[in-house]
Every structure is written in structure tokens, then in C-alpha cells.
Design an enzyme around this catalytic site. Structure first.
Site, PDB file in Angstrom:
ATOM      1  N   GLU A 116       0.403  -1.065   0.127  1.00 11.62           N
ATOM      2  CA  GLU A 116       0.052   0.354   0.375  1.00 11.62           C
ATOM      3  C   GLU A 116       0.680   1.300  -0.108  1.00 11.62           C
ATOM      4  O   GLU A 116       1.848   1.309  -0.222  1.00 11.62           O
ATOM      5  CB  GLU A 116      -1.182   0.355   1.289  1.00 11.62           C
ATOM      6  CG  GLU A 116      -1.619  -0.955   1.361  1.00 11.62           C
ATOM      7  CD  GLU A 116      -2.802  -1.209   2.336  1.00 11.62           C
ATOM      8  OE1 GLU A 116      -2.946  -0.549   3.270  1.00 11.62           O
ATOM      9  OE2 GLU A 116      -3.279  -2.181   2.046  1.00 11.62           O
ATOM     10  N   ASN A 117       0.604   2.206  -0.085  1.00 16.88           N
ATOM     11  CA  ASN A 117       0.914   3.865  -0.504  1.00 16.88           C
ATOM     12  C   ASN A 117       0.036   4.322  -0.019  1.00 16.88           C
ATOM     13  O   ASN A 117      -1.433   4.804   0.241  1.00 16.88           O
ATOM     14  CB  ASN A 117       1.609   4.137  -1.512  1.00 16.88           C
ATOM     15  CG  ASN A 117       2.334   5.013  -1.748  1.00 16.88           C
ATOM     16  OD1 ASN A 117       2.211   6.591  -1.615  1.00 16.88           O
ATOM     17  ND2 ASN A 117       3.577   4.940  -2.015  1.00 16.88           N
ATOM     18  N   ALA A 118       0.565   5.231   1.180  1.00 18.23           N
ATOM     19  CA  ALA A 118      -0.083   6.717   1.732  1.00 18.23           C
ATOM     20  C   ALA A 118      -0.791   7.365  -0.092  1.00 18.23           C
ATOM     21  O   ALA A 118      -1.814   7.525   0.916  1.00 18.23           O
ATOM     22  CB  ALA A 118       1.252   8.040   2.221  1.00 18.23           C
ATOM     23  N   CYS A 125      -1.912  -4.735  -5.819  1.00 17.81           N
ATOM     24  CA  CYS A 125      -2.446  -5.982  -4.948  1.00 17.81           C
ATOM     25  C   CYS A 125      -1.239  -7.529  -4.899  1.00 17.81           C
ATOM     26  O   CYS A 125      -0.741  -6.868  -6.291  1.00 17.81           O
ATOM     27  CB  CYS A 125      -3.948  -6.011  -5.565  1.00 17.81           C
ATOM     28  SG  CYS A 125      -5.482  -5.256  -5.653  1.00 17.81           S
ATOM     29  N   GLU A 127      -1.654  -9.684  -6.281  1.00 14.92           N
ATOM     30  CA  GLU A 127      -2.108 -10.842  -7.695  1.00 14.92           C
ATOM     31  C   GLU A 127      -1.049  -9.936  -8.247  1.00 14.92           C
ATOM     32  O   GLU A 127      -0.349 -10.522  -9.396  1.00 14.92           O
ATOM     33  CB  GLU A 127      -3.451 -10.872  -8.012  1.00 14.92           C
ATOM     34  CG  GLU A 127      -3.917 -11.473  -7.034  1.00 14.92           C
ATOM     35  CD  GLU A 127      -5.275 -10.835  -5.717  1.00 14.92           C
ATOM     36  OE1 GLU A 127      -4.461  -9.519  -5.652  1.00 14.92           O
ATOM     37  OE2 GLU A 127      -5.932 -10.981  -5.574  1.00 14.92           O
ATOM     38  N   CYS A 167      -7.167  -7.038 -11.037  1.00 19.68           N
ATOM     39  CA  CYS A 167      -6.488  -8.260 -10.731  1.00 19.68           C
ATOM     40  C   CYS A 167      -6.740  -9.517 -11.979  1.00 19.68           C
ATOM     41  O   CYS A 167      -5.937  -9.725 -12.806  1.00 19.68           O
ATOM     42  CB  CYS A 167      -6.529  -8.842  -9.523  1.00 19.68           C
ATOM     43  SG  CYS A 167      -4.798  -7.328  -8.398  1.00 19.68           S
TER      44      CYS A 167
HETATM   45  N1  THU Z   1      -6.183  -6.286  -2.640  1.00 16.74           N
HETATM   46  C1  THU Z   1      -5.713  -7.347  -3.119  1.00 16.74           C
HETATM   47  O1  THU Z   1      -4.006  -7.436  -2.653  1.00 16.74           O
HETATM   48  N2  THU Z   1      -5.826  -7.983  -3.830  1.00 16.74           N
HETATM   49  C2  THU Z   1      -7.029  -7.954  -4.489  1.00 16.74           C
HETATM   50  O2  THU Z   1      -7.046  -8.272  -5.180  1.00 16.74           O
HETATM   51  C3  THU Z   1      -8.226  -6.762  -3.552  1.00 16.74           C
HETATM   52  C4  THU Z   1      -7.620  -5.600  -2.940  1.00 16.74           C
HETATM   53  C5  THU Z   1      -5.472  -5.742  -1.251  1.00 16.74           C
HETATM   54  C6  THU Z   1      -5.136  -3.610  -1.823  1.00 16.74           C
HETATM   55  C7  THU Z   1      -5.830  -3.588  -0.089  1.00 16.74           C
HETATM   56  O3  THU Z   1      -3.804  -2.880   0.256  1.00 16.74           O
HETATM   57  C8  THU Z   1      -6.678  -3.940   0.803  1.00 16.74           C
HETATM   58  O4  THU Z   1      -5.987  -5.354  -0.286  1.00 16.74           O
HETATM   59  C9  THU Z   1      -7.437  -3.636   0.767  1.00 16.74           C
HETATM   60  O5  THU Z   1      -7.940  -3.587  -0.491  1.00 16.74           O
END
Ligand code: THU
Length: 216
Positions: A116-118, A125, A127, A167
Site C-alpha cells: 500500500e501507499n499513502a 494488490c 496478485e 487483477c
Molecule cells: N487487495 C489485494 O491485494 N488483492 C485484491 O484482489 C483485492 C484487494 C489489497 C489492496 C489493498 O492493499 C487491500 O487489499 C485492501 O483493499
């Protein structure tokens, strides 16, 4: 004597005959005006066009296992790798850690986690993180399976962590690039769903061929 004014007028009517068939009826009528007064409306002709409507249906089947231990050994190994990858997620904003593990044709397993990022949209994600990893490091080795697991502060989620729309689109591109279907393993804490390729989760895909570009 002022001549009569003739006007031709078309009316269309749609008759719903059944949920598969519509009838479009087109009436041409003649309006006659004499001294600005409409004096008759005789039926001139009737044209009928039948339109057949086809209703298609897209559905898919998937396999569900009650417990991780019941999975075939390759799939179980991939789920464990996805759970392990989730531990490395950088998710200080959502506290939702996702891990993905890809099995390549040669047996190599590649992992990825969400970062994640600010500036929220700059995050990635799990995937796509795993796919970037496998394509960058093993471009010739085709992914054959992808396992996804997620955890919160309470531990592994009971729910199946289905991939988000972005994704799905990226997984679809990878299937097109390699010409290989990717088995998708959604691992909840206990239950697991196994889906036979991304077309199930993303039917009617937008693909490179829609751009009319000749791909290598
Ligand atoms: N996220 C994933 O890594 N994969 C997905 O298919 C759905 C969401 C992550 C993105 C974000 O960092 C966190 O889950 C909450 O949405």
C-alpha cells in the site's frame, strides 16, 4: 380552389410476442389536410418485420473443499505459499494483508503481497505483485496456478479472497500472453474454491485483439 395537402406519416409499434421474439410493425398512413383540417386518416399499408432475440447465458462451475488439508498436494503447497506471502504485505492503511503465489510450468513458485501507499492508488494488490514478479524474472515460464489468501489482525479470513477487477484484467492478459489457462485457488481459512481459469471470473474480456494490434 386550394389543393388538399397530403402528408405521409410512419408509425412503428413493437409487439412483444415472447421473450425471444419481437414483432416490429410499421404503419404508413396518409393524412389529408384540407384548409388546415385533418379530414381523414386512412390506413395506407402495413409492413411487419420480425426480430429474433437470442438470450445467451454464461455460467461456470467451481470446486469447493471444506478444509485446506483436503486439497491436492500441489494446490495445498501453493495455498501455504500464498499465506506465507501475506505475512510480508505492507498494508498499514487497510490492515488487510493479501498474499498470492503462482506456480509456473517448471514447478517454480513465485510469491507476491499487497504493497500500500499513502497515495492510495499507488498501492498494488498481491496478485499483480506476484504476476509482475513472475513475468519479470521468468518471462518464458508460464503460470499454471495462482493461489490467493488474505488475513486481518484476527488472522486468516474465512471468506474467499476473490481478485479485484484490476487483477482479473491482468490475470486475463497473462493467460492471453502465454496461451495458458491459470487455475485460480481462493483460499479461505478453511474452505477453498478452485476456479478453472480467469474467463470464469472475467467473461467477455477486453483483449489486445480488440485494439486491432498485431501482438508479437
Ligand atoms: N487487495 C489485494 O491485494 N488483492 C485484491 O484482489 C483485492 C484487494 C489489497 C489492496 C489493498 O492493499 C487491500 O487489499 C485492501 O483493499
Amino acid at each position: 380552389m386550394k389543393p388538399a395537402v397530403y402528408k405521409l406519416c410512419m408509425n412503428t409499434e413493437m409487439i412483444i410476442k415472447s421473450n425471444k421474439e419481437r414483432e416490429i410493425v410499421c404503419y404508413a398512413s396518409r393524412l389529408i389536410y384540407v384548409k388546415n383540417k385533418q379530414i381523414s386518416l386512412p390506413l395506407y399499408s402495413k409492413l411487419t418485420k420480425r426480430v429474433m432475440i437470442r438470450t445467451n447465458n454464461i455460467s461456470f462451475s467451481y470446486t469447493e473443499y471444506e478444509k485446506t488439508e483436503e486439497l491436492e498436494s500441489d494446490d495445498r503447497e501453493l495455498v501455504i505459499a500464498a499465506r506465507e506471502a501475506a505475512l510480508n504485505a505492507y498494508a498499514p492503511y487497510s490492515n488487510f494483508k493479501v498474499g498470492a503465489a503462482i506456480r509456473l510450468e517448471t514447478g517454480i513458485i513465485v510469491q507476491g503481497a499487497n504493497v500500500e501507499n499513502a497515495a492510495f492508488p499507488s498501492g498494488i494488490c498481491a496478485e499483480r505483485s506476484a504476476l509482475s514478479n513472475s513475468i519479470s524474472n521468468h518471462p518464458e515460464d508460464k503460470p499454471i496456478a495462482l493461489a490467493i489468501a488474505a488475513m486481518t489482525k484476527e488472522g486468516l479470513t474465512d471468506d474467499f479472497p476473490a481478485p479485484c477487477g484490476n487483477c482479473r484484467q491482468v490475470i486475463a492478459e497473462e493467460e492471453s500472453r502465454t496461451g495458458n489457462k491459470i487455475k485460480i485457488i481462493l483460499a479461505g481459512k478453511n474452505k477453498t474454491q478452485i476456479i478453472d481459469g480467469i474467463s470464469c471470473l472475467l467473461p467477455l474480456q477486453f483483449k489486445g485483439k480488440n485494439l486491432k494490434i498485431n501482438l508479437p
